[in-house]
Design a protein around this motif. Structure first.
Motif, short mmCIF file in Angstrom:
data_model
loop_
_atom_site.label_atom_id
_atom_site.label_comp_id
_atom_site.label_asym_id
_atom_site.label_seq_id
_atom_site.Cartn_x
_atom_site.Cartn_y
_atom_site.Cartn_z
N PRO A 58 1.11 -1.41 -0.30
CA PRO A 58 -0.42 0.09 -0.06
C PRO A 58 0.79 1.20 -0.05
O PRO A 58 0.40 2.45 -0.72
N PHE A 59 2.05 1.20 0.52
CA PHE A 59 3.21 2.41 1.08
C PHE A 59 3.10 2.94 -1.00
O PHE A 59 3.36 3.96 -1.40
N ARG B 281 2.77 2.34 -3.22
CA ARG B 281 1.17 1.73 -4.30
C ARG B 281 0.80 3.85 -3.94
O ARG B 281 1.04 4.47 -5.56
N ARG B 282 1.06 4.06 -3.09
CA ARG B 282 0.34 5.42 -2.84
C ARG B 282 0.85 6.20 -3.80
O ARG B 282 2.12 7.80 -4.49
#
Lengths: 369, 241, 302
Positions: B169-170, B172-173
């Motif tokens: 997720p990180f 991805r951001r």
């Protein structure tokens, strides 16, 4: 057992679904037989011959002219001494030299027996066989005709045949054992190593492992269809060479099949070994082709006779199974000899097989790394 | 200046009697992040292959970056970039070698390649990985590098196939920030994905079903229209009819 | 059903799993959520007895995964990441094959797969390689179920499959649960977490949290706000400049933010309009799994 049969059935489905590979499998041996076959002539006409007549009497002249008048032969040269034989062959226009011993006619009339020597060019063994065969039959016809007419007791001429250049008469049909040896390695080792690595690549191997199937089931299941297929290919080759070249199996068919099964099992375990060493089908293919096919073609004695190889290669060839199998095939197929002549080779192959099976069963992983 | 980077008019593509693209018309604007969605077999892949000049069309008019894809396919290819989740970079080459390879393919000079790869690695803070094999880098890093490489020849439009699938997720951001930045510079991003939460990041999305575009608008507008909470629900609602 | 204690595994010095412990209950739909490289596949291979952990114990249905692997292999259904089907065999042949190697028949357990298999039965003569992603997924699940296992382990079953098939797939899993089958599934997609009864968030070989999706999002210890504006890139830049803000993460069409200590929404709006973003809109929202994941991940640092 039912599980195992189900597994084997699946392997057969894979094989039959891949029609292209099947065609190649049976196509290669067939085409090889035909290609080699047409390179071998089965007819002779106007073959050049030379005569060395050390007796020079009525009878030798008669026999010579009988041979000369047939459609098969053309008398190219009359030699004066044995020293000229070598030169005559080197010119390349004659297939054989017929030598009448000194006092041929006289001996034949007095003792009813005379010696005749036929020296043929063995570099094309097939032609040499035909040429000497025809010559012998012309002579025996002459003998039987003349025995009746002259009624001078029983006559016999025993022609002795010798080969120049290729004294052991290594048959031109050597390509049959060669083809069998190569095709079997190809089918067994290459195909099995590919099917096993393909399962690894697809991820299906994981599911097989996470099932009650034992590794030995997987291995045997992979191997069984190819064993049958290889035997079939072998029979096709034998059948073709019999139909096309009238080359029968000289030795025992049972022995031949048993030896073949031994060799197939060996090649299959090689395939399994390759699959345990490679991660992708590409690797398996390269190892099989470069590691097996090339040495089989180059070192087995199929194309380059082992006797003429540098010593290093001779020793190197000893570790490749095809070298031994070719000898076995040559003996059974062409020379018609039995186990007595090939027990040593058989034993070597047997030892190699045991070693490879042990190696691959041990290396076949129940788990992943 | 032409503000539409992609213009598709009455595009039809048939394979025999099977109609893969049934009279499609849509535009994609410069600097837009355009989500191109559809179920397996809806005809997405066919459309993209036509847009990048890999596949001829049966009828209609398609222009990309101002060039006709049938007549000027070579011009089109010079102006587009492509990145897909899986096979974008060669895993057995280093980061630097990959950049050089792509630069070479797009005909950049040695100096340009050197300059751009320096600034690229610098921007990504990747200098220390310059000589590392791509296969040894974590997936998120690979993804960012792949995206930068797809931008190396300054394309006008970049096609992204599931750009952030499987990425943590990180990262991805960070990746989407890179995409926003790229878009703000006027590069168009054409995103295809099966992951509807990825679609939420797009400016506009289109949903294809059986060869037709059945919805095309901003995600929030579509969600309002179909009364769904997420693009995923929206998609399922549309595709299930 | 599964009891794991301090499972560790590393490959050539790279840690894939770092002292992982968890329990999975009977008939539970349990999800391991984590990005690629988090260790999901290694963990699943250990559960399915394919891999031996460097240390730690794992019991599946009270069998040890290392010692009793043979017993376990009869009882587990496994669907690896890549749908492991034989592309050159037909749908029917694939299913029959998997039934046979587990010593059963398709007929015997047809009731288990009826709902799933009925979707693909019309194509049973088609070769598996020619199926769409969604159909392959259904066939692979049918194959994993055909020996009526009590536990099925599905490694990223929804990767590469379109949203409709995915929704159907999750619905099927729910039904299987009712047949008293325990389901362990992994996915890199955070938005699929809500489909599971309980989840474990996996990152860099460690479990960050194990709980129900609801409890996990409740554990988010701060207030979360969504900010929207037309120009998102500009908005992100400006938000990052604002010193009171702790985290700024783009989330689809909005930007999710948390404040450092005190929530200063109105001041933020003012700051934004001063910086030229007049259309900013800020609302408090309920955090999702991905927000929580990011929050848990953060101390690990990047």
């Amino acid at each position: 057992m039912k599980i195992f049969i189900g597994f084997v059935k699946k392997e057969f489905l894979h094989i039959f679904r891949d029609v292209r590979t099947l065609i190649i499998l049976f196509g290669i041996p067939a085409s090889q037989i035909f290609i080699f076959g047409y390179a071998v002539s089965t007819d002779i006409q106007n073959a050049g011959i030379a005569v060395l007549d050390l007796s020079n009497d009525e009878i030798t002249t008669e026999i010579t002219s009988r041979i000369e008048s047939s459609d098969f032969f053309v008398l190219k040269e009359r030699l004066q001494s044995e020293k000229e034989i070598d030169e005559a062959f080197k010119k390349g226009v004659i297939r054989q030299v017929i030598i009448f011993e000194n006092g041929f006619g006289e001996r034949l009339q007095k003792e009813g027996v005379a010696d005749l020597l036929i020296i043929a060019d063995g570099s094309e063994p097939n032609v040499a066989n035909l040429v000497t065969g025809y010559t012998k039959s012309i002579i025996s016809t002459w003998v039987s005709e003349n025995s009746n007419i002259q009624n001078s007791g029983i006559m016999s001429i025993e022609p002795e045949v010798k080969m120049y250049y290729n004294p052991n008469l290594e048959s031109q049909f050597m390509f049959v054992p060669g083809t069998i040896t190569i095709i079997l390695v190809l089918v067994c080792a290459l195909m099995t190593s590919i099917t096993i690595t393909r399962e690894k690549e697809n991820g299906t191997m994981e599911v097989l492992l996470v099932s009650p199937l034992r590794p030995i089931h997987i291995i045997l299941g992979k191997v069984a269809p190819y064993l049958l297929l290889s035997l079939l290919v072998m029979l096709v080759i034998l059948f073709l060479s019999w139909i096309v070249f009238h080359l029968p199996v000289q030795g025992s068919m049972v022995l031949l099949l048993l030896e073949t099964i031994l060799y197939i099992v060996l090649a299959l375990s090689l395939g399994i070994m390759i699959s345990t060493l490679s991660k992708t089908t590409q690797q398996a293919m390269f190892i099989s082709l470069l590691g097996l096919m090339m040495p089989t073609i180059l070192l087995s004695g199929f194309i380059f006779p082992i006797e003429y190889m540098p010593e290093v290669y001779n020793y190197l060839s000893m570790i490749i199974p095809p070298r031994w199998f070719i000898v076995i095939l040559k003996n059974i197929l062409i020379k018609g000899t039995g186990l007595a002549f090939i027990w040593k080779e058989t034993l070597i192959l047997f030892g190699m097989t045991i070693f490879l099976i042990a190696f691959s069963v041990k290396n076949f992983k129940v788990r992943q790394q | 200046m032409n503000e539409n980077v992609v213009e598709v008019e009455n595009l039809v593509k048939k394979f025999g009697s099977f109609i893969a693209n049934d009279n499609l018309s849509f535009e994609v604007k410069r600097g837009e992040i355009f989500g191109f969605l559809g179920a397996n077999g809806a005809g997405k892949t066919t459309t993209i292959r036509i847009l990048v000049g890999l596949s001829p069309l049966t009828s209609g008019k398609v222009s990309v970056a101002g060039f006709d894809v049938t007549k000027q396919a070579e011009q089109v290819k010079k102006r587009i970039g492509y990145m897909c989740q899986k096979f974008s970079l060669y895993e057995d080459l280093t980061a630097e070698e990959n950049i050089r390879l792509y630069g070479g393919i797009y005909g950049l000079s040695k100096r340009e390649i050197l300059q751009r790869s320096d600034s690229l690695l610098n921007r990504l803070k990747f200098e220390q990985y310059r000589k590392r094999l791509i296969g040894d880098l974590p997936p998120g890093m690979r993804q960012k590098l792949a995206f930068s490489v797809a931008l190396l020849h300054n394309p006008e439009i970049v096609f992204l196939d599931e750009p952030t699938g499987g990425v943590d997720p990180f990262t991805r951001r960070q990746f989407w920030e890179m995409i926003y930045e790229t878009a703000s510079k006027g590069v168009t991003l054409f995103v295809t994905t099966h992951y509807m939460d990825e679609a939420e990041y797009c400016d506009r999305i289109s949903i294809m079903d059986e060869g037709k575009i059945v919805a095309l608008d901003t995600p929030s507008e579509l969600k309002k229209r179909y009364k769904t909470k997420t693009v995923e629900d929206l998609f399922v609602k549309i595709a299930r009819g | 059903m599964i009891k794991a204690r301090n499972i560790s595994k590393s490959y050539n010095g790279v840690t894939a799993l770092d002292s992982i412990s968890f329990d999975i209950n009977r008939a539970e739909l349990f999800g391991f959520i984590g990005p690629d490289g988090a260790g999901k596949t290694s963990l699943f291979r250990i559960i399915t007895t394919l891999l031996i952990p460097d240390s730690g114990d794992m019991q599946v249905m009270e069998y040890d995964t290392v010692k009793d692997y043979r017993e376990l292999r009869k009882r587990i259904g496994y669907m690896p990441g890549r749908f492991s089907l034989y592309a050159d065999l037909t749908v029917e042949e694939n299913l029959n094959f998997y039934a046979t190697i587990f010593g059963t028949t398709v007929k015997e357990n047809y009731h288990l797969i009826r709902d799933i298999y009925s979707h693909i039965e019309p194509f049973k003569k088609r070769q598996a390689g020619k199926l769409s992603g969604g159909m392959k997924q259904k066939l692979a699940l049918s194959c994993a179920l055909i020996h009526a296992p009590k536990l099925i382990v599905l490694d990223e079953p929804t990767t590469g499959v379109d949203a409709v098939s995915r929704t159907e797939f999750w619905e099927m899993l729910k039904k299987l649960q009712k047949e008293d089958i325990t389901i362990v599934v992994s996915t890199p997609y955070m938005d699929e977490a809500d489909r599971c009864d309980r989840i474990a968030l996996l990152q860099s070989g460690k479990i960050m949290k194990t709980d129900t999706p609801g409890a996990i999002t409740k554990s988010f210890d701060r207030n979360l706000f969504a900010v929207t504006a037309k120009n998102r890139f500009n908005l992100i830049q400006k938000l990052k400049e604002y010193s009171e803000i702790d985290t700024v993460y783009p989330f689809g069409d909005s930007i999710h933010i948390t404040f450092k200590s005190v929530d200063r929404e109105s001041e933020l709006v003012k700051h934004l309009s001063d910086s030229g973003i007049s259309d900013a809109c800020i609302t408090e929202i309920i955090p999702g799994i991905e927000d929580t994941f990011l929050n848990l991940m953060k101390p690990a640092g990047l």
